[in-house]
Structure formats: C-alpha cells, structure tokens
Enzyme design. Structure first.
Site, PDB file in Angstrom:
ATOM      1  N   GLU A 166       0.856  -1.284  -0.014  1.00  0.00           N
ATOM      2  CA  GLU A 166       0.155  -0.122   0.101  1.00  0.00           C
ATOM      3  C   GLU A 166       0.823   1.228   0.024  1.00  0.00           C
ATOM      4  O   GLU A 166       0.577   2.165  -0.608  1.00  0.00           O
ATOM      5  CB  GLU A 166      -0.923   0.020   1.255  1.00  0.00           C
ATOM      6  CG  GLU A 166      -1.811   1.139   1.301  1.00  0.00           C
ATOM      7  CD  GLU A 166      -3.253   1.100   1.745  1.00  0.00           C
ATOM      8  OE1 GLU A 166      -3.780   2.200   2.049  1.00  0.00           O
ATOM      9  OE2 GLU A 166      -3.502  -0.012   2.351  1.00  0.00           O
ATOM     10  N   SER A 167       2.011   1.205   0.618  1.00  0.00           N
ATOM     11  CA  SER A 167       2.790   2.285   0.700  1.00  0.00           C
ATOM     12  C   SER A 167       3.422   2.782  -0.533  1.00  0.00           C
ATOM     13  O   SER A 167       3.388   3.932  -1.170  1.00  0.00           O
ATOM     14  CB  SER A 167       4.128   2.145   1.776  1.00  0.00           C
ATOM     15  OG  SER A 167       3.485   1.724   2.794  1.00  0.00           O
TER      16      SER A 167
END
Length: 153
Positions: free
Chosen positions: A71-72
């Site tokens: 997600e980062s």
C-alpha cells in the site's frame, strides 16, 4: 486505509526519492524501515527489512507487513501522479496473494500502474527478495479525492 494529503512538489517539478522518504518520518512507513529507492511516473520501488518489526512469531515475514509495504508504494505512486494541492490519495482496496517466503534480510516492492483514471488508480505490486524470488503479488486501488475548500463546497 491510508490517507496521504501531503502537499509535495508535482511530478513535473521532480519529486525526489529523498523528499518522499523525508515525508514519511514519524509514520508506520518509517517504523517498518521502508525506504523508497526509485520513483518515476507510473513506477515506484521500495525496500523493507525482514527483522523483528516485520516478522510473525514463526520468524517469517508477516503478511500484514507485506501489505503495508504494497500500500505504501502504490500510494506513493499515486501521489506522484496527482496535484497534491488539489487531491488526496485514499487507498480503498488492497488484496494480496502470498506465494512464497524468504530467509533474506530485505524485500523489494515494485509498483506499476495498470489504470490511471481521473478518480481512481489501480496498481500491481510485486514483492520479491534480492534473489528475484516472488513472495507476494498485490493489487491496490486508490481513490483520487478532490480537497474541499471554501470555494468548492
């Protein structure tokens, strides 16, 4: 869900890896040791250590840490593609298939955009070890949300 309303330089002003890493100070990204190493339009690469912060009790890389890494990198990629003075990036869906494991001390995530719309971005993220062994395949959908101001309300 990850909300990143940062006011960074737009991609045409060459957002750097150093600036991206700097904005992550005092966040989960920094806590897990995630470091961005490459940022270009539609592609982001980052590393994450496999250590006491990212393993589960069986001493293997934790799936939740992998999803945080995925997600980062996908969220950072969307940030690089939008005008951050006008839009938030909000992760709304993530999925992952953990297909391998590693005994290496570091994993590498590569995110590539597969859909870049006006209100949504979809990223495919591959997490591998230094030997190019695939550990996880993830997909992230980000919503691109206009920042409301008094003029737009």
């Amino acid at each position: 869900m990850l909300v990143l309303p940062f006011n960074l330089l737009i991609m045409s002003q060459l957002l750097t890896v150093e600036e991206l890493n700097s904005m992550c100070k005092h966040t989960m990204i920094e806590h897990l040791g995630i470091k961005y190493t490459e940022l270009s339009s539609g592609r982001v690469i980052a590393t994450m250590p496999v250590d006491e912060r990212t393993i589960q009790p069986m001493k293997r890389l934790h799936g939740g840490a992998i999803m945080t890494l995925a997600e980062s990198v996908g969220s950072a990629g969307s940030l690089a593609l939008v005008d951050r003075t006008r839009y938030y990036v909000l992760g709304v869906e993530i999925s992952g298939s953990h297909v391998g494991t590693t005994l290496e001390k570091m994993v590498i995530a590569e995110a590539n955009i597969v859909h870049q719309g006006a209100s949504s971005h979809v990223w495919e993220i591959h997490v591998k070890d230094k030997n190019d062994i695939l550990i996880s395949v993830c997909r992230l959908t980000n919503r691109i949300i206009p920042i409301k101001t008094k003029d737009t309300e």
